[in-house]
Design an enzyme around this catalytic site. Structure first.
Site, PDB file in Angstrom:
ATOM      1  N   LYS A 190      61.782   3.506  11.672  1.00  0.00           N
ATOM      2  CA  LYS A 190      61.878   4.352  10.471  1.00  0.00           C
ATOM      3  C   LYS A 190      62.583   3.582   9.344  1.00  0.00           C
ATOM      4  O   LYS A 190      62.133   3.597   8.194  1.00  0.00           O
ATOM      5  CB  LYS A 190      62.638   5.651  10.765  1.00  0.00           C
ATOM      6  CG  LYS A 190      61.935   6.515  11.787  1.00  0.00           C
ATOM      7  CD  LYS A 190      62.624   7.835  11.988  1.00  0.00           C
ATOM      8  CE  LYS A 190      62.257   8.439  13.328  1.00  0.00           C
ATOM      9  NZ  LYS A 190      60.833   8.493  13.630  1.00  0.00           N
ATOM     10  N   LYS A 235      55.320  -0.936  24.792  1.00  0.00           N
ATOM     11  CA  LYS A 235      55.398   0.473  24.407  1.00  0.00           C
ATOM     12  C   LYS A 235      55.008   1.366  25.597  1.00  0.00           C
ATOM     13  O   LYS A 235      53.878   1.304  26.090  1.00  0.00           O
ATOM     14  CB  LYS A 235      54.460   0.696  23.215  1.00  0.00           C
ATOM     15  CG  LYS A 235      54.257   2.125  22.827  1.00  0.00           C
ATOM     16  CD  LYS A 235      55.424   2.666  22.033  1.00  0.00           C
ATOM     17  CE  LYS A 235      55.220   4.132  21.726  1.00  0.00           C
ATOM     18  NZ  LYS A 235      56.421   4.785  21.251  1.00  0.00           N
ATOM     19  N   LYS A 264      53.860   5.020  14.262  1.00  0.00           N
ATOM     20  CA  LYS A 264      53.435   5.906  13.175  1.00  0.00           C
ATOM     21  C   LYS A 264      54.288   5.717  11.907  1.00  0.00           C
ATOM     22  O   LYS A 264      53.799   5.924  10.802  1.00  0.00           O
ATOM     23  CB  LYS A 264      53.425   7.363  13.614  1.00  0.00           C
ATOM     24  CG  LYS A 264      54.773   8.019  13.810  1.00  0.00           C
ATOM     25  CD  LYS A 264      55.024   9.102  12.786  1.00  0.00           C
ATOM     26  CE  LYS A 264      56.380   9.740  12.871  1.00  0.00           C
ATOM     27  NZ  LYS A 264      57.466   9.236  13.621  1.00  0.00           N
ATOM     28  N   GLY A 310      57.502  13.604  16.258  1.00  0.00           N
ATOM     29  CA  GLY A 310      57.092  14.361  17.432  1.00  0.00           C
ATOM     30  C   GLY A 310      57.707  15.754  17.447  1.00  0.00           C
ATOM     31  O   GLY A 310      57.069  16.732  17.858  1.00  0.00           O
ATOM     32  N   ASN A 311      58.937  15.845  16.953  1.00  0.00           N
ATOM     33  CA  ASN A 311      59.703  17.084  16.948  1.00  0.00           C
ATOM     34  C   ASN A 311      59.037  18.206  16.152  1.00  0.00           C
ATOM     35  O   ASN A 311      59.158  19.380  16.489  1.00  0.00           O
ATOM     36  CB  ASN A 311      61.071  16.745  16.360  1.00  0.00           C
ATOM     37  CG  ASN A 311      61.985  17.925  16.322  1.00  0.00           C
ATOM     38  OD1 ASN A 311      62.185  18.572  17.338  1.00  0.00           O
ATOM     39  ND2 ASN A 311      62.524  18.207  15.168  1.00  0.00           N
TER      40      ASN A 311
HETATM   41  P1  ADP Z   1      60.044  10.734  16.063  1.00  0.00           P
HETATM   42  O1  ADP Z   1      59.130  11.461  16.974  1.00  0.00           O
HETATM   43  O2  ADP Z   1      60.507  11.589  14.931  1.00  0.00           O
HETATM   44  O3  ADP Z   1      59.526   9.392  15.629  1.00  0.00           O
HETATM   45  P2  ADP Z   1      62.004   9.262  17.647  1.00  0.00           P
HETATM   46  O4  ADP Z   1      62.519   9.781  18.942  1.00  0.00           O
HETATM   47  O5  ADP Z   1      61.069   8.104  17.677  1.00  0.00           O
HETATM   48  O6  ADP Z   1      61.386  10.524  16.904  1.00  0.00           O
HETATM   49  O7  ADP Z   1      63.224   8.879  16.697  1.00  0.00           O
HETATM   50  C1  ADP Z   1      64.315   9.755  16.492  1.00  0.00           C
HETATM   51  C2  ADP Z   1      65.446   9.423  17.454  1.00  0.00           C
HETATM   52  O8  ADP Z   1      66.066   8.175  17.117  1.00  0.00           O
HETATM   53  C3  ADP Z   1      66.628  10.366  17.452  1.00  0.00           C
HETATM   54  O9  ADP Z   1      66.394  11.497  18.246  1.00  0.00           O
HETATM   55  C4  ADP Z   1      67.760   9.499  18.005  1.00  0.00           C
HETATM   56  O10 ADP Z   1      67.952   9.752  19.374  1.00  0.00           O
HETATM   57  C5  ADP Z   1      67.242   8.075  17.871  1.00  0.00           C
HETATM   58  N1  ADP Z   1      68.142   7.125  17.199  1.00  0.00           N
HETATM   59  C6  ADP Z   1      68.304   5.833  17.583  1.00  0.00           C
HETATM   60  N2  ADP Z   1      69.171   5.196  16.783  1.00  0.00           N
HETATM   61  C7  ADP Z   1      69.596   6.095  15.859  1.00  0.00           C
HETATM   62  C8  ADP Z   1      70.492   6.013  14.746  1.00  0.00           C
HETATM   63  N3  ADP Z   1      71.143   4.886  14.446  1.00  0.00           N
HETATM   64  N4  ADP Z   1      70.666   7.128  13.998  1.00  0.00           N
HETATM   65  C9  ADP Z   1      70.024   8.290  14.304  1.00  0.00           C
HETATM   66  N5  ADP Z   1      69.158   8.411  15.346  1.00  0.00           N
HETATM   67  C10 ADP Z   1      68.926   7.336  16.121  1.00  0.00           C
HETATM   68 MG    MG Z   2      59.118   7.732  16.948  1.00  0.00          MG
END
Ligand code: ADP
Ligand code: MG
Length: 313
Positions: free
Chosen positions: A271, A127, A209, A10-11
């Site tokens: 992820k 979700k 995704k 999303g970023n």
């Molecule tokens: P994207 O849109 O890239 O999928 P998400 O918000 O779904 O982004 O996932 C990224 C987020 O995951 C980070 O901003 C962080 O707050 C969170 N996060 C949760 N657990 C962890 C972890 N163990 N290490 C790093 N980030 C984490």
């Molecule tokens: Mg995400």
């Protein structure tokens, strides 16, 4: 030339707290493309992307137009965000390639992803999507048959099922296209469909995704699967004083850490799970990092890098 799949978080499209607009998305995507330019120039590149904020805005448009314009089921909203974001990435990449005198077309593929009707997610939707509601609105919407839950971040929101992606319908076509173009596919996790006596039908759900990207990375057999997000790497003990970065880990370690519950559900969790799913089938490399750190991560100096095993350096 390596085959690479990059999943844009999303970023890369809209950063948290930024004013949401098409122009902002163009600006962010252009910056991200500069950061991943080496991949576009030197490798066979396929791109997937998230769609959280875009789905949110689309759902508001649908709600506000209730009774004035025909309504759109969720899977059509997902399809529309694939078009919206695909267009933004497609045009930005076109302009980038043109500037660098690279003659390579860019195409977006509306991608359907098969899920199981029996997926337990349909019985327990979890979700959060779309706008936030107050308690009164929540009661009203529940009466209309919407699944509404209290969001831990405050307020009430609609919840939908997030079933597991089983199969990418257009996978073999996407594979062929990658030989001649940069392909954008499986946006927002893909349009969720179920198979009924050989026919496809859209369902009310959203697919993660990262998990959908893992299915595509596996189908394409890419050597490198990159997940770009808003943190430079994955951490152990995330958010605790003992937080520490994960640099190079093996598939086995990833499986162990996920069991130990180090990763946020619905954020870093999928992820790491995506990395595991891909590495179980393909002997490749996964990098989890931010667009800012991608060049260091490609030199194995930043990011979280996951593979079946590392040889001693
Ligand atoms: P994207 O849109 O890239 O999928 P998400 O918000 O779904 O982004 O996932 C990224 C987020 O995951 C980070 O901003 C962080 O707050 C969170 N996060 C949760 N657990 C962890 C972890 N163990 N290490 C790093 N980030 C984490
Ligand atoms: Mg995400």
């Amino acid at each position: 030339m390596k085959a690479v799949l990059v999943a844009l978080g999303g970023n890369a499209l809209l950063k948290k707290g930024q004013k949401e607009s098409i122009l902002t998305q163009f600006k962010n995507v252009e910056k991200t493309i500069e950061k991943i330019s080496v991949l576009a120039k030197e490798h066979v590149l396929t791109i997937t992307h998230g769609n959280g904020p875009q789905v949110g805005s689309s759902l508001i448009r649908v709600e506000e137009a209730f009774g004035k314009a025909y309504s759109l089921p969720l899977e059509v909203v997902v399809a529309e965000t694939e078009a919206e974001i695909g267009y933004i990435i497609q045009q930005s990449l076109y302009n980038f390639l043109k500037r660098h005198k690279i003659d390579l077309p860019v195409i977006s593929v509306l991608t359907q992803v098969i899920v199981s009707k029996e997926d337990p997610a349909f019985k327990n939707p979890t979700k959060f999507i779309g706008p936030y509601y107050n308690a009164k609105q929540a009661v009203e919407l529940k009466k209309q048959g919407m699944h509404i839950k209290a969001d831990p971040r405050g307020g009430f929101r609609r919840v939908v099922a997030s079933p597991l992606p089983l199969k990418i319908v257009e996978a073999s076509a996407i594979k062929k296209f990658t030989k001649e173009a940069i392909v954008i596919a499986a946006g927002g996790g893909g349009i969720p469909v179920v198979e009924e006596r050989g026919n496809l039908r859209g369902v009310e759900a959203v697919i993660d995704k990262d998990l959908a990207s893992a299915v595509l990375a596996t189908d394409l057999g890419v050597e490198l699967f990159i997940i770009l997000t808003d943190v430079p790497c994955a951490y152990l003990d995330f958010g605790k004083p003992t937080q520490r970065p994960l640099r190079r880990i093996t598939l086995k370690q990833a499986e162990q850490y996920i069991k130990e519950g180090h990763f946020g559900e619905g954020s870093m969790g999928p992820k790491i799970q995506a990395a595991i799913n891909y590495l179980q089938k393909v002997n490749g490399l996964v990098i989890i990092t931010s667009p800012e750190k991608i060049s260091q991560a490609l030199q194995q100096r930043d990011g979280t890098i996951i593979s079946r095993g590392f040889t001693a350096r």
